[in-house]
Design a protein around this motif. Structure first.
Motif, PDB file in Angstrom:
ATOM      1  N   LEU A 109       0.831  -1.202   0.000  1.00 35.22           N
ATOM      2  CA  LEU A 109       0.000   0.000   0.000  1.00 35.22           C
ATOM      3  C   LEU A 109       0.871   1.258   0.000  1.00 35.22           C
ATOM      4  O   LEU A 109       0.511   2.270  -0.606  1.00 35.22           O
ATOM      5  CB  LEU A 109      -0.950   0.010   1.201  1.00 35.22           C
ATOM      6  CG  LEU A 109      -1.979  -1.124   1.256  1.00 35.22           C
ATOM      7  CD1 LEU A 109      -2.999  -0.861   2.358  1.00 35.22           C
ATOM      8  CD2 LEU A 109      -2.689  -1.347  -0.067  1.00 35.22           C
ATOM      9  N   ALA A 110       2.014   1.175   0.670  1.00 36.20           N
ATOM     10  CA  ALA A 110       2.901   2.351   0.710  1.00 36.20           C
ATOM     11  C   ALA A 110       3.441   2.654  -0.684  1.00 36.20           C
ATOM     12  O   ALA A 110       3.749   3.806  -1.005  1.00 36.20           O
ATOM     13  CB  ALA A 110       4.044   2.104   1.681  1.00 36.20           C
ATOM     14  N   GLY A 111       3.532   1.618  -1.504  1.00 30.74           N
ATOM     15  CA  GLY A 111       4.076   1.806  -2.850  1.00 30.74           C
ATOM     16  C   GLY A 111       3.055   2.353  -3.831  1.00 30.74           C
ATOM     17  O   GLY A 111       3.403   2.700  -4.967  1.00 30.74           O
ATOM     18  N   GLU A 112       1.796   2.400  -3.467  1.00 31.70           N
ATOM     19  CA  GLU A 112       0.765   2.915  -4.375  1.00 31.70           C
ATOM     20  C   GLU A 112       0.641   4.421  -4.175  1.00 31.70           C
ATOM     21  O   GLU A 112       0.686   4.906  -3.048  1.00 31.70           O
ATOM     22  CB  GLU A 112      -0.582   2.244  -4.083  1.00 31.70           C
ATOM     23  CG  GLU A 112      -0.563   0.764  -4.427  1.00 31.70           C
ATOM     24  CD  GLU A 112      -1.895   0.079  -4.144  1.00 31.70           C
ATOM     25  OE1 GLU A 112      -2.798   0.736  -3.579  1.00 31.70           O
ATOM     26  OE2 GLU A 112      -2.014  -1.110  -4.491  1.00 31.70           O
TER      27      GLU A 112
ATOM     28  N   GLU B 138     -11.502  -9.345  19.931  1.00 36.46           N
ATOM     29  CA  GLU B 138     -10.178  -9.248  20.553  1.00 36.46           C
ATOM     30  C   GLU B 138      -9.084  -9.388  19.503  1.00 36.46           C
ATOM     31  O   GLU B 138      -8.138  -8.621  19.460  1.00 36.46           O
ATOM     32  CB  GLU B 138      -9.985 -10.328  21.623  1.00 36.46           C
ATOM     33  CG  GLU B 138     -10.654 -10.032  22.929  1.00 36.46           C
ATOM     34  CD  GLU B 138     -12.154 -10.282  22.864  1.00 36.46           C
ATOM     35  OE1 GLU B 138     -12.611 -10.989  21.937  1.00 36.46           O
ATOM     36  OE2 GLU B 138     -12.881  -9.755  23.727  1.00 36.46           O
ATOM     37  N   LEU B 139      -9.258 -10.413  18.662  1.00 35.13           N
ATOM     38  CA  LEU B 139      -8.245 -10.636  17.636  1.00 35.13           C
ATOM     39  C   LEU B 139      -8.213  -9.445  16.681  1.00 35.13           C
ATOM     40  O   LEU B 139      -7.138  -8.970  16.304  1.00 35.13           O
ATOM     41  CB  LEU B 139      -8.524 -11.937  16.883  1.00 35.13           C
ATOM     42  CG  LEU B 139      -7.490 -12.297  15.814  1.00 35.13           C
ATOM     43  CD1 LEU B 139      -6.113 -12.504  16.418  1.00 35.13           C
ATOM     44  CD2 LEU B 139      -7.902 -13.552  15.038  1.00 35.13           C
ATOM     45  N   ALA B 140      -9.387  -8.924  16.304  1.00 34.16           N
ATOM     46  CA  ALA B 140      -9.430  -7.774  15.393  1.00 34.16           C
ATOM     47  C   ALA B 140      -8.663  -6.600  15.994  1.00 34.16           C
ATOM     48  O   ALA B 140      -7.847  -5.957  15.319  1.00 34.16           O
ATOM     49  CB  ALA B 140     -10.886  -7.389  15.103  1.00 34.16           C
ATOM     50  N   SER B 141      -8.891  -6.320  17.266  1.00 35.57           N
ATOM     51  CA  SER B 141      -8.182  -5.198  17.914  1.00 35.57           C
ATOM     52  C   SER B 141      -6.685  -5.434  17.900  1.00 35.57           C
ATOM     53  O   SER B 141      -5.904  -4.516  17.644  1.00 35.57           O
ATOM     54  CB  SER B 141      -8.595  -5.058  19.378  1.00 35.57           C
ATOM     55  OG  SER B 141      -9.933  -4.748  19.456  1.00 35.57           O
ATOM     56  N   GLN B 142      -6.296  -6.669  18.180  1.00 37.19           N
ATOM     57  CA  GLN B 142      -4.855  -6.947  18.225  1.00 37.19           C
ATOM     58  C   GLN B 142      -4.214  -6.818  16.848  1.00 37.19           C
ATOM     59  O   GLN B 142      -3.101  -6.312  16.721  1.00 37.19           O
ATOM     60  CB  GLN B 142      -4.611  -8.348  18.775  1.00 37.19           C
ATOM     61  CG  GLN B 142      -4.669  -8.357  20.292  1.00 37.19           C
ATOM     62  CD  GLN B 142      -4.570  -9.748  20.882  1.00 37.19           C
ATOM     63  OE1 GLN B 142      -4.182 -10.701  20.204  1.00 37.19           O
ATOM     64  NE2 GLN B 142      -4.924  -9.871  22.133  1.00 37.19           N
ATOM     65  N   ILE B 143      -4.945  -7.249  15.820  1.00 38.33           N
ATOM     66  CA  ILE B 143      -4.388  -7.142  14.464  1.00 38.33           C
ATOM     67  C   ILE B 143      -4.216  -5.667  14.105  1.00 38.33           C
ATOM     68  O   ILE B 143      -3.175  -5.252  13.589  1.00 38.33           O
ATOM     69  CB  ILE B 143      -5.303  -7.848  13.432  1.00 38.33           C
ATOM     70  CG1 ILE B 143      -5.340  -9.353  13.701  1.00 38.33           C
ATOM     71  CG2 ILE B 143      -4.839  -7.560  12.014  1.00 38.33           C
ATOM     72  CD1 ILE B 143      -6.400 -10.104  12.902  1.00 38.33           C
ATOM     73  N   ALA B 144      -5.258  -4.872  14.400  1.00 34.76           N
ATOM     74  CA  ALA B 144      -5.177  -3.430  14.076  1.00 34.76           C
ATOM     75  C   ALA B 144      -4.007  -2.800  14.826  1.00 34.76           C
ATOM     76  O   ALA B 144      -3.253  -1.991  14.262  1.00 34.76           O
ATOM     77  CB  ALA B 144      -6.489  -2.739  14.434  1.00 34.76           C
ATOM     78  N   GLN B 145      -3.827  -3.187  16.069  1.00 35.70           N
ATOM     79  CA  GLN B 145      -2.723  -2.650  16.861  1.00 35.70           C
ATOM     80  C   GLN B 145      -1.384  -3.046  16.243  1.00 35.70           C
ATOM     81  O   GLN B 145      -0.456  -2.236  16.173  1.00 35.70           O
ATOM     82  CB  GLN B 145      -2.832  -3.146  18.311  1.00 35.70           C
ATOM     83  CG  GLN B 145      -1.868  -2.486  19.277  1.00 35.70           C
ATOM     84  CD  GLN B 145      -1.824  -0.969  19.117  1.00 35.70           C
ATOM     85  OE1 GLN B 145      -2.851  -0.301  19.082  1.00 35.70           O
ATOM     86  NE2 GLN B 145      -0.618  -0.424  18.957  1.00 35.70           N
ATOM     87  N   SER B 146      -1.305  -4.287  15.748  1.00 33.83           N
ATOM     88  CA  SER B 146      -0.052  -4.722  15.114  1.00 33.83           C
ATOM     89  C   SER B 146       0.232  -3.884  13.871  1.00 33.83           C
ATOM     90  O   SER B 146       1.367  -3.452  13.648  1.00 33.83           O
ATOM     91  CB  SER B 146      -0.131  -6.195  14.715  1.00 33.83           C
ATOM     92  OG  SER B 146      -0.300  -6.991  15.850  1.00 33.83           O
ATOM     93  N   PHE B 147      -0.802  -3.627  13.046  1.00 31.95           N
ATOM     94  CA  PHE B 147      -0.593  -2.786  11.857  1.00 31.95           C
ATOM     95  C   PHE B 147      -0.059  -1.412  12.278  1.00 31.95           C
ATOM     96  O   PHE B 147       0.847  -0.874  11.641  1.00 31.95           O
ATOM     97  CB  PHE B 147      -1.907  -2.614  11.086  1.00 31.95           C
ATOM     98  CG  PHE B 147      -2.123  -3.656  10.021  1.00 31.95           C
ATOM     99  CD1 PHE B 147      -1.460  -3.590   8.797  1.00 31.95           C
ATOM    100  CD2 PHE B 147      -2.999  -4.711  10.223  1.00 31.95           C
ATOM    101  CE1 PHE B 147      -1.661  -4.545   7.814  1.00 31.95           C
ATOM    102  CE2 PHE B 147      -3.212  -5.675   9.251  1.00 31.95           C
ATOM    103  CZ  PHE B 147      -2.538  -5.604   8.044  1.00 31.95           C
TER     104      PHE B 147
ATOM    105  N   LEU C 100       5.021   5.366   8.261  1.00 39.77           N
ATOM    106  CA  LEU C 100       4.303   5.355   6.967  1.00 39.77           C
ATOM    107  C   LEU C 100       2.933   6.013   7.135  1.00 39.77           C
ATOM    108  O   LEU C 100       2.215   5.726   8.102  1.00 39.77           O
ATOM    109  CB  LEU C 100       4.111   3.917   6.470  1.00 39.77           C
ATOM    110  CG  LEU C 100       5.343   3.170   5.985  1.00 39.77           C
ATOM    111  CD1 LEU C 100       4.998   1.718   5.660  1.00 39.77           C
ATOM    112  CD2 LEU C 100       5.943   3.858   4.756  1.00 39.77           C
ATOM    113  N   PRO C 101       2.551   6.861   6.198  1.00 36.48           N
ATOM    114  CA  PRO C 101       1.267   7.563   6.337  1.00 36.48           C
ATOM    115  C   PRO C 101       0.099   6.684   5.888  1.00 36.48           C
ATOM    116  O   PRO C 101      -0.604   7.015   4.931  1.00 36.48           O
ATOM    117  CB  PRO C 101       1.452   8.780   5.417  1.00 36.48           C
ATOM    118  CG  PRO C 101       2.414   8.318   4.375  1.00 36.48           C
ATOM    119  CD  PRO C 101       3.288   7.270   4.987  1.00 36.48           C
ATOM    120  N   LEU C 102      -0.090   5.555   6.535  1.00 41.46           N
ATOM    121  CA  LEU C 102      -1.188   4.650   6.169  1.00 41.46           C
ATOM    122  C   LEU C 102      -2.164   4.576   7.334  1.00 41.46           C
ATOM    123  O   LEU C 102      -1.746   4.398   8.485  1.00 41.46           O
ATOM    124  CB  LEU C 102      -0.638   3.252   5.861  1.00 41.46           C
ATOM    125  CG  LEU C 102       0.239   3.147   4.610  1.00 41.46           C
ATOM    126  CD1 LEU C 102       0.912   1.775   4.528  1.00 41.46           C
ATOM    127  CD2 LEU C 102      -0.595   3.387   3.342  1.00 41.46           C
TER     128      LEU C 102
END
Ligand code: AMP
Length: 468
Positions: A79-82, A101-110, A117-119
């Protein structure tokens, strides 16, 4: 052209051993260094180059293997390359997760891995008001992490449109199917462009997941990193045969050992989890429950308290525990054995995270012995039996007893079978609440200095077979 899963490339080589070998952007490498990640985990070294090359991927891996970074890093890089901006009311990468819980953790990892990076990242799940989520999506989001039900709600309200998706991730796909999300999933995928990259992660590969992969993935690479037995082998496992009505007492007793520093206790039902918390509180032990009947803020509070070390004992059901990623869980206690053997593997995988060792103790009543046999068949590990203290082995109808205050020599005799009629009354899914007599015993039980055989599980020397 799609190929049968059996024909897929199964990557077994160790892959690259440095994050810099992947050609990741400097902000991502800096973020990984800030996280303290020195080297990629096996799934990362195998999956990242393939995903960066644009391949679809089917990853058989469970939480704890580093799978989140395995898909998050290549997505961030792509995405950074687009150069295009994400239009309003759309997103460019969509990650579907079975639980909040998993959704929150995944978002936190991103958020952690994107560094400078401005994503943008957003997470949407049910159980909380729609308004703020709608407003977040209105601006356009680069990476959206969602549970399927809430995602469809937002789509139906025209808060989101999916035709601009470049990458779809189905995380813990087996659990999504277990939770009945198949129709939601199918609806969502129909709304996505055909030209996209799809990454599917699943801890297990039942036929339903194989079928899903064939339908949704195009010429995928298959990466198998942690067959259940591998994780299971890192966990020091024991089973104690104990009547259902004595489990609370046993739990309170072992939790008095200070070595039980951060403990996850599993029950099969939500009410069972609440009962354990109540009982522990009566025994003077603080704990918190996390399950589907708790509100989102309650769950988050319980998890945060456990993570920060304020709460030593977290009592969870299988569904709520999925994706709980807390470092330093010293012990997993299976207060009740799961009736789905894969859940056992998920449960004990909460300890022994990221290569560490851990301990798992299972309390097994007579009614649960078939579950134990299924678990041992799946994991191909014979779980050593650790005898319950003698005080807990008396007949359920026996008089209140005090636990021994002095260490006693380890017993080598298996727990005697309990009266048949009692067993038949106590169905495996619903252990009877403690009788008044039991409660009294629990309150008076004082294992100040724990008997040696309760110092779980320092060795496997007391192994014997007590299985029928
Ligand atoms: P996951 O399987 O993605 O839930 O990751 C499990 C845990 O491993 C998380 O606490 C991650 O922060 C951690 N982790 C992931 N990748 C690495 C790595 N390469 N080095 C060290 N820790 C990692």
């Amino acid at each position: 052209m799609r190929r049968a899963l059996a024909d897929l490339l199964i990557l077994k080589d160790p892959g690259l051993s440095n994050f810099s070998d992947f050609g990741l952007l400097p902000p991502i490498l800096d973020a990984l260094a800030a996280e303290g990640y020195d080297n990629p985990t096996p799934i990362q070294s195998q999956a990242i180059p393939q995903v960066l090359a644009g391949r679809d991927l089917c990853g058989i891996a469970q939480t704890g293997t580093g799978k989140t970074a395995a898909f998050a890093l290549p997505i961030l890089q792509r995405l950074a390359g687009e150069t295009t901006r994400t239009p309003r009311g759309t997103c460019r990468a969509l990650v579907l997760s079975p639980t909040r819980e998993l959704a929150s953790q995944i978002a936190q990892s991103f958020r952690s891995y994107r560094g400078r990076l401005p994503l943008s990242t957003a997470v949407v799940f049910g159980g909380v008001p729609l308004g703020p989520q709608q407003r977040q999506l209105a601006a356009g989001v680069d990476i959206l992490v969602a549970t399927p039900g809430r995602l469809l709600d937002l789509i139906d309200r025209r808060a989101l449109e999916l035709s601009g998706i470049r990458v779809l991730v189905l995380d813990e796909a087996d659990r999504m199917l277990d939770l009945g999300f198949i129709h939601a999933l199918k609806r969502i995928v129909r709304l996505l462009p055909k030209q996209r990259q799809t990454l599917l992660f699943s801890a297990t590969m039942p036929k339903t997941i194989a079928a899903l992969s064939e339908e949704y993935l195009t010429d995928p690479v298959k990466v198998v990193v942690t067959p259940p037995a591998t994780t299971v082998e890192r966990v020091d496992q024991t089973v104690t045969f104990v009547p259902a009505e004595r489990k609370r007492e046993l739990l309170a007793t072992i939790l008095r050992d200070p070595d039980f520093a951060r403990v996850l206790v599993f029950t099969r039902t939500k009410h069972g989890a609440d009962r354990v918390v109540r009982h522990l509180s009566q025994a003077g032990i603080d704990s918190a429950a996390i399950h589907g009947n708790k509100s989102q803020p309650q769950r988050e509070r319980a998890l945060a308290g456990f993570r920060a070390g304020h709460t030593r004992v977290l009592v969870a059901t299988d569904i709520a525990s999925r994706g709980i990623d807390v470092e330093g869980v010293s012990h997993v206690v299976n207060f009740e054995l799961p009736n789905v053997p894969e859940d056992y593997v998920h449960r004990i995988g909460r300890t022994a995270r990221a290569g560490a060792a851990g301990s798992a103790i299972s309390f097994c009543s007579d009614e649960e012995k078939p579950y134990l046999r299924d678990i041992e068949k799946l994991t191909r590990v014979a779980i050593p039996a650790l005898p319950a203290p003698a005080a807990l082995r008396i007949a359920a109808s026996g008089p209140p007893v005090r636990l021994p205050e002095r260490p006693s020599p380890p017993s080598t005799r298996p727990a005697p079978a309990q009266p048949r009629s009692r067993r038949q009354r106590n169905g495996p899914r619903r252990p009877n609440p403690a009788s008044a007599g039991n409660r009294q015993r629990n309150e008076t039980a004082d294992a100040g200095s724990l008997p040696a055989f309760l110092r779980f599980p320092r060795g496997k020397s007391t192994v014997h077979s007590a299985r029928s």
